[in-house]
Design an enzyme around this catalytic site. Structure first.
Site, short mmCIF file in Angstrom:
data_model
loop_
_atom_site.label_atom_id
_atom_site.label_comp_id
_atom_site.label_asym_id
_atom_site.label_seq_id
_atom_site.Cartn_x
_atom_site.Cartn_y
_atom_site.Cartn_z
CD GLU A 233 -2.65 1.14 2.64
OE1 GLU A 233 -3.80 1.59 2.62
OE2 GLU A 233 -2.10 0.68 3.67
CE LYS B 15 -7.48 0.55 3.85
NZ LYS B 15 -6.35 1.34 4.37
CB CYS C 179 -3.68 -1.69 4.87
SG CYS C 179 -2.69 -1.19 6.32
#
Length: 270
Positions: A43, A113, A156
Site C-alpha cells: 500500500e 479499499k 491493509c
C-alpha cells in the site's frame, strides 16, 4: 495452477513519487532475479506523504502509478499487484486502489479499499483516512488464473475484518493479498497474528507486501512483509529493512491442508 515463486516487496516509501518508483523498480527486478512470477507491492508504494500532499498530487500519482505497473509487468513478464495508490474521485477525495496487472500489461482486476483507517492509536498518533479517501462500495472480486490460482485482493486495514476474506474464500480464492502500510505501534502486536489467522481460517496462502521504517514526520510503519502458507506457517519474512519476501506457492500443499482441515466445507453460516 502450478507451483511458482511469489514475492512480497517491502519499501520505505516517501513523499517523493519519482524516487519511490525507482526503488520499486529495483525491488521488482530483485524479485524477478530470484524467480518470482507473481510480484506484489505494498500500500502507498508510489507515494507516502501527508494527506494534503497526496490530494494535491493525486492525479499525477494515479497516472504514473498505473503506467509504471503496466510497464514493469511487460518488461519483466510477471503478474504484478500494485497494493494501493490514490485515484481521484473529485478534488477532495480519492479511492485507495489496488490494481492487478498481467504480463501483457493488461488490467485483470482492481479493488477500492472498503475499510478506512480512522483510528486514535495509543502511541499518540491519530489517523483519519476518510478525510481524503472515499470508501469503496463493493467487495473485492477474485481473479481466476490457470497458472497462478485464484487471487483475492484486499488492502491493509481490511485484515481486521475476517468476513471480507471469508467472502474471497467462498469465491474460490487460493491466495489472499494483504498489501499494507501497517503502523509500527499496532504492527508489533497484531500484524503477524492477523495474517496467520486469515491464512488458517480460510486455508489460503497470504501474500502481504509492506511498508517499513520512517516515511515523514512521525509516520512509521512496521515492516515484516510476509508470505504465509495455508497452515499458518511463515514461509518468508522481510524483516525491518526494504527488501523482498520470497516463497513458493505450491498447489499440492494447498490441497493437502484443505484435505486435512476441511473448514471451508464445514461452514454452517454463509
Amino acid at each position: 495452477m502450478k507451483s511458482y515463486i511469489a514475492a512480497a516487496i517491502q519499501m520505505t516509501s516517501l513523499p517523493d513519487l519519482e524516487k519511490n518508483l525507482v526503488e520499486a523498480e529495483e525491488l521488482i527486478e530483485l524479485a524477478v532475479r530470484q524467480g518470482a512470477e507473481l510480484v506484489s507491492l505494498p500500500e502507498n508504494f508510489s507515494f507516502l506523504g501527508t494527506e494534503e500532499d497526496k490530494i494535491a498530487q493525486a492525479k499525477e500519482i494515479a497516472l504514473k502509478s498505473e503506467k509504471f505497473l503496466k510497464t514493469m509487468a511487460q518488461r519483466f513478464q510477471v503478474t504484478i499487484l500494485g497494493g494501493g495508490f490514490p485515484v481521484p474521485v473529485n478534488q477532495e477525495k480519492v479511492y485507495n486502489t489496488a490494481l492487478l496487472i498481467d504480463p501483457n500489461g493488461t488490467e485483470l482486476t482492481r479493488y477500492q479499499k472498503v475499510h478506512l483507517f480512522d483510528v486514535n492509536v495509543p502511541d499518540g498518533n491519530t489517523y483519519r483516512e476518510s478525510s481524503t479517501v472515499m470508501a469503496g462500495n463493493d467487495l473485492p472480486a477474485v481473479y481466476h488464473s490457470e497458472q497462478l490460482g485464484t487471487l483475492g485482493l484486499s488492502v491493509c486495514y481490511d485484515v481486521r475484518f475476517p468476513e471480507l476474506y471469508r467472502h474471497l474464500a467462498y469465491k474460490g480464492a487460493d491466495i489472499l493479498f494483504v498489501p499494507a502500510a501497517f503502523t509500527a505501534y499496532t504492527g508489533k502486536d497484531h500484524w503477524q497474528v492477523l495474517l496467520q489467522a486469515r491464512a488458517i481460517e480460510n486455508t489460503c496462502y497470504v501474500i502481504a507486501p509492506a511498508q517499513t521504517g520512517r516515511h515523514y514526520a512521525t509516520r512509521r510503519t512496521h515492516g515484516h512483509a510476509m508470505i504465509i502458507d495455508p497452515w499458518g506457517v511463515i514461509l518468508s519474512d522481510a524483516g525491518e529493512k526494504p527488501g523482498v519476501a520470497i516463497a513458493e506457492i505450491n498447489p499440492i500443499r494447498l490441497e493437502q491442508v484443505r484435505r486435512q482441515m476441511p473448514c471451508l466445507q464445514h461452514r454452517v453460516f454463509v
